[in-house]
Design an enzyme around this catalytic site. Structure first.
Site: not given
Ligand code: ASP
Length: 341
Positions: A40, A72, A178
């Site tokens: 996404y 992130s 996490k």
């Molecule tokens: N890929 C995503 C991030 O920005 C994952 C998340 O937000 O859960 O870290």
């Protein structure tokens, strides 16, 4: 002054004001179909995230700042520093009760721990994310966001250090980890436990963190700081080579964190890498890639120039080392930082 004059026209209900800072992440993402749970894109501003949760309007007023809208793992040192500087600026405003930050979950614990060390306020700072995009069946973002705001508004959250709220749990930045790639229950603190739980508007704390944070932290950053000392993490394993240590030192790193095996033991290559680092007076922290437990200081650390990471995982040990290196390179003083923070 009569009662009328005391009422703020823009806030007739006298609701507390939250500064809501947007960084991006899955919580701000959408996909083509409701069953698409990966691949996404980050699409949505933090103002729209709030609008998607109408119940929030009856608990707080919001002021927004969209600092980024990215995943992130794309967060740079410059952005991390700017976020910390903006959080400190918002918290000095008397009308702001707390800061809530929407953030990707991949590196949420790094940002949370960084802020835990440099935020200069007892006011609550809460990070929140989601494991499913906003368009997903059973998206977890809206309730996580509602809970984050409720926790941020709770008087019990004052002075607790930076917090993360995910899947009904209130987690300390120092310990949050996490531990699952996709499950909504991805954030755990197996050994120390979560600080509390939140359900609807009910906040219950049953734990507190004992490490130094926020106002009791001496690790300040100035408003104009633009960069941080560079520190690499090197992952240890059977049959490791010394070339990664040589490359890191050649590149001019100012510190190395070892994601070591077991109780922070060093393979022969890691031992050789630590000796090279000592020669160049580059601090070397030994952490562990094991999920639980502490790497405690050992007598051998003194001669080998090593610092033990205690219960910090390698990526959090890196954050503490970077901030500590703004103050000192002395091994003993660095060990004190790892014992106290
Ligand atoms: N890929 C995503 C991030 O920005 C994952 C998340 O937000 O859960 O870290």
């Amino acid at each position: 002054m009569n009662e009328k004059q005391l009422v703020d026209d823009s806030n007739p209900a006298g609701l507390p004001t939250i500064a809501l800072l947007g960084m991006g992440g899955t919580i701000a993402s959408s996909a083509g179909v409701a069953t698409q749970l990966s691949d996404y894109r980050v699409t949505t501003g933090v103002d729209l995230l709030i609008q998607a949760v109408p119940a929030l309007q009856s608990v707080a007023r919001f002021e927004y700042e969209q600092l980024a809208n990215i995943e992130s793992h794309q967060i740079s040192d410059g952005l991390l520093l700017r976020l910390a500087q903006r959080v400190n600026a918002w918290l000095t405003m008397p009308h702001i009760s707390a800061v809530v930050i929407t953030h990707g979950t991949d590196t949420l614990e790094e940002t949370a721990y960084f802020l835990n060390l440099v935020v200069q306020s007892h006011k609550p700072v809460v990070l929140v994310g989601a494991m499913r995009p906003a368009t997903a069946l059973s998206a977890d973002g809206p309730l996580n966001l509602f809970h984050a705001v409720v926790v941020a508004l709770s008087p019990q959250s004052v002075g607790k250090g930076v917090l993360a709220v995910m899947n009904d749990r209130i987690l300390a930045a120092r310990y949050v980890n996490k531990a699952h790639t996709t499950n909504v229950d991805a954030f755990v603190v197996p050994e120390q436990g979560c600080l509390g739980v939140v359900s609807g508007q009910d906040v219950q704390y049953f734990n507190t963190t004992t490490r130094r944070h926020t106002l009791s932290s001496a690790l300040h950053i100035s408003d104009d700081l633009q960069s941080l000392p560079s520190v690499d993490i090197i992952y240890d394993h059977q049959g490791a080579g010394v070339h990664l240590y040589e490359a890191a030192l050649r590149a001019g790193v100012q510190g190395i964190v070892l994601a070591g095996t077991g109780n922070g033991s060093l393979s022969p290559a890691a031992r050789a890498g630590a000796a090279l680092a000592l020669e160049k007076q580059v601090p070397f922290v030994r952490a562990s890639h094991v999920q639980q437990g502490s790497v405690r200081p050992s007598e051998k650390d003194v001669d080998r120039g090593l610092v033990a990471a205690q219960s910090l995982n390698p990526h959090k040990a890196r954050i503490l080392l970077r901030l500590a290196l703004l103050n000192t390179r002395d091994r003993e003083t660095l060990q004190r930082f790892f014992n106290e923070y």
